[in-house]
Design a protein around this motif. Structure first.
Motif, PDB file in Angstrom:
ATOM      1  N   VAL A 145       0.803  -1.227   0.000  1.00 24.08           N
ATOM      2  CA  VAL A 145       0.000   0.000   0.000  1.00 24.08           C
ATOM      3  C   VAL A 145       0.835   1.277   0.000  1.00 24.08           C
ATOM      4  CG1 VAL A 145      -1.994  -1.103   1.079  1.00 24.08           C
ATOM      5  CG2 VAL A 145      -0.314   0.053   2.519  1.00 24.08           C
ATOM      6  N   SER A 146       2.116   1.172   0.321  1.00 20.75           N
ATOM      7  CA  SER A 146       2.879   2.419   0.447  1.00 20.75           C
ATOM      8  C   SER A 146       4.149   2.505  -0.400  1.00 20.75           C
ATOM      9  CB  SER A 146       3.239   2.654   1.917  1.00 20.75           C
ATOM     10  OG  SER A 146       4.098   1.650   2.389  1.00 20.75           O
ATOM     11  N   LEU A 147       4.602   1.399  -0.962  1.00 18.28           N
ATOM     12  CA  LEU A 147       5.823   1.443  -1.768  1.00 18.28           C
ATOM     13  C   LEU A 147       5.507   1.444  -3.253  1.00 18.28           C
ATOM     14  CD1 LEU A 147       8.185  -1.106   0.065  1.00 18.28           C
ATOM     15  CD2 LEU A 147       8.095   1.375   0.336  1.00 18.28           C
ATOM     16  N   SER A 148       6.367   2.092  -4.007  1.00 17.09           N
ATOM     17  CA  SER A 148       6.252   2.049  -5.469  1.00 17.09           C
ATOM     18  C   SER A 148       6.604   0.640  -5.946  1.00 17.09           C
ATOM     19  CB  SER A 148       7.220   3.048  -6.094  1.00 17.09           C
ATOM     20  OG  SER A 148       8.566   2.637  -5.853  1.00 17.09           O
ATOM     21  N   ALA A 149       6.266   0.340  -7.173  1.00 19.68           N
ATOM     22  CA  ALA A 149       6.600  -0.973  -7.740  1.00 19.68           C
ATOM     23  C   ALA A 149       8.104  -1.215  -7.682  1.00 19.68           C
ATOM     24  CB  ALA A 149       6.096  -1.059  -9.176  1.00 19.68           C
ATOM     25  N   GLU A 150       8.893  -0.193  -7.992  1.00 15.25           N
ATOM     26  CA  GLU A 150      10.350  -0.344  -7.944  1.00 15.25           C
ATOM     27  C   GLU A 150      10.825  -0.660  -6.528  1.00 15.25           C
ATOM     28  OE1 GLU A 150      14.444   2.240  -8.677  1.00 15.25           O
ATOM     29  OE2 GLU A 150      12.606   2.851  -9.717  1.00 15.25           O
ATOM     30  N   ASN A 151      10.294   0.040  -5.555  1.00 15.75           N
ATOM     31  CA  ASN A 151      10.721  -0.209  -4.167  1.00 15.75           C
ATOM     32  C   ASN A 151      10.224  -1.555  -3.646  1.00 15.75           C
ATOM     33  OD1 ASN A 151      12.322   2.052  -3.866  1.00 15.75           O
ATOM     34  ND2 ASN A 151      10.594   3.340  -3.258  1.00 15.75           N
ATOM     35  N   ARG A 152       9.046  -2.002  -4.116  1.00 12.45           N
ATOM     36  CA  ARG A 152       8.578  -3.347  -3.742  1.00 12.45           C
ATOM     37  C   ARG A 152       9.547  -4.396  -4.277  1.00 12.45           C
ATOM     38  NH1 ARG A 152       3.455  -1.523  -5.324  1.00 12.45           N
ATOM     39  NH2 ARG A 152       3.327  -2.990  -7.058  1.00 12.45           N
ATOM     40  N   TYR A 153       9.997  -4.209  -5.526  1.00 12.93           N
ATOM     41  CA  TYR A 153      10.955  -5.140  -6.117  1.00 12.93           C
ATOM     42  C   TYR A 153      12.284  -5.119  -5.345  1.00 12.93           C
ATOM     43  CZ  TYR A 153      14.387  -7.136  -9.252  1.00 12.93           C
ATOM     44  OH  TYR A 153      15.424  -7.883  -9.759  1.00 12.93           O
ATOM     45  N   LEU A 154      12.786  -3.922  -5.036  1.00 13.08           N
ATOM     46  CA  LEU A 154      14.048  -3.817  -4.290  1.00 13.08           C
ATOM     47  C   LEU A 154      13.929  -4.461  -2.912  1.00 13.08           C
ATOM     48  CD1 LEU A 154      15.078  -0.177  -5.286  1.00 13.08           C
ATOM     49  CD2 LEU A 154      16.176  -2.325  -6.022  1.00 13.08           C
ATOM     50  N   SER A 184      10.195  -5.839 -16.006  1.00 14.80           N
ATOM     51  CA  SER A 184      11.319  -5.708 -16.945  1.00 14.80           C
ATOM     52  C   SER A 184      11.829  -4.271 -16.988  1.00 14.80           C
ATOM     53  CB  SER A 184      10.894  -6.134 -18.349  1.00 14.80           C
ATOM     54  OG  SER A 184      10.653  -7.514 -18.389  1.00 14.80           O
ATOM     55  N   ARG A 185      10.911  -3.308 -17.039  1.00 13.11           N
ATOM     56  CA  ARG A 185      11.316  -1.896 -17.038  1.00 13.11           C
ATOM     57  C   ARG A 185      12.046  -1.525 -15.751  1.00 13.11           C
ATOM     58  NH1 ARG A 185       6.375  -1.281 -19.569  1.00 13.11           N
ATOM     59  NH2 ARG A 185       5.286  -0.657 -17.679  1.00 13.11           N
ATOM     60  N   ILE A 186      11.541  -2.006 -14.630  1.00  8.12           N
ATOM     61  CA  ILE A 186      12.178  -1.719 -13.336  1.00  8.12           C
ATOM     62  C   ILE A 186      13.598  -2.285 -13.308  1.00  8.12           C
ATOM     63  CG2 ILE A 186      12.130  -2.312 -10.873  1.00  8.12           C
ATOM     64  CD1 ILE A 186       9.032  -2.171 -11.072  1.00  8.12           C
ATOM     65  N   LYS A 187      13.764  -3.506 -13.761  1.00  7.54           N
ATOM     66  CA  LYS A 187      15.073  -4.142 -13.752  1.00  7.54           C
ATOM     67  C   LYS A 187      16.047  -3.415 -14.676  1.00  7.54           C
ATOM     68  CE  LYS A 187      15.164  -8.726 -13.250  1.00  7.54           C
ATOM     69  NZ  LYS A 187      14.865 -10.147 -13.453  1.00  7.54           N
ATOM     70  N   ARG A 188      15.564  -2.977 -15.854  1.00 10.12           N
ATOM     71  CA  ARG A 188      16.417  -2.202 -16.760  1.00 10.12           C
ATOM     72  C   ARG A 188      16.824  -0.878 -16.124  1.00 10.12           C
ATOM     73  NH1 ARG A 188      12.942  -4.027 -20.736  1.00 10.12           N
ATOM     74  NH2 ARG A 188      11.780  -2.060 -20.769  1.00 10.12           N
ATOM     75  N   LYS A 189      15.890  -0.228 -15.496  1.00 11.20           N
ATOM     76  CA  LYS A 189      16.168   1.060 -14.846  1.00 11.20           C
ATOM     77  C   LYS A 189      17.237   0.899 -13.747  1.00 11.20           C
ATOM     78  CE  LYS A 189      13.884   4.698 -12.203  1.00 11.20           C
ATOM     79  NZ  LYS A 189      12.613   5.099 -11.548  1.00 11.20           N
TER      80      LYS A 189
END
Length: 193
Positions: A145-154, A184-189
């Motif tokens: 509920v509070s993290l961005s998709a990128e931060n959830r992945y990290l 895939s976009r998150i991992k590339r970034k």
């Protein structure tokens, strides 16, 4: 197979397992194997056994009205897999559980698990697992509920670094509540930072 379970139990107690305890556990669990993609549990069935994974990987998921899978749990060696509510109460499960790799496990029925209540290391393990499960559930809710998709992945790869190489990207994306393309976009970034 049983030796890996006994080693796992040692993490929860300073007292060594007695030979009698080992015999009780060995009688209570039964060895079982699943092939990759084989079901352990299907939605609508009662979860009659809980599984301790000794080799392999599994996933637990629901399927919505549009036939989209939503993974809520990934598990590998030294993890437990099942549907707690269905196992404890005897209600039909909402989950599908299947093997993501050829998997070996030790199965425990509810009636057999009751026999372990007199073994201190078992009680200590259950207490610690309940505590860990509650903490992990709270962290997962907060992240969703509070993290961005990128931060959830990290957060995911920090907590479970071995999962990245064990599970396909589309399963990890489903666990994170994002699409495979977004992952895939998150991992590339991240790679190009």
């Amino acid at each position: 197979m049983y030796e890996s379970f006994f080693n796992y139990l040692k993490k929860f107690s300073s007292e060594p397992l007695t030979e009698d305890d080992k015999v009780i556990f060995a009688r209570g669990f039964k060895a079982y194997k699943l092939r990759k993609r084989q079901y352990f549990l299907q939605a609508g069935d009662v979860c009659a056994n809980f599984a301790f994974i000794t080799r392999g990987a599994m996933r637990r998921y629901t399927v919505d009205d549009r036939s989209t899978e939503h993974i809520d749990m990934l598990a590998v060696e030294d993890w437990w897999m099942g549907d707690r509510e269905s196992f404890a109460v005897g209600t039909p499960s909402i989950y599908h559980i299947d093997a993501c790799e050829d998997t070996e496990m030790l199965l425990l029925s509810r009636s057999e698990s009751i026999k372990f209540r007199s073994i201190p290391v078992w009680c200590e393990m259950l207490y610690q697992l309940d505590l860990n499960n509650n903490i992990a559930s709270q962290q997962r809710i907060v992240a969703s509920v509070s993290l961005s998709a990128e931060n959830r992945y990290l957060d995911f790869i920090t907590r479970y670094p071995e999962f990245e190489s064990r599970f396909p990207q589309h399963l990890i994306a489903s666990y994170l509540g994002i699409t495979k393309d977004t992952l895939s976009r998150i991992k590339r970034k991240i790679l190009y930072k």
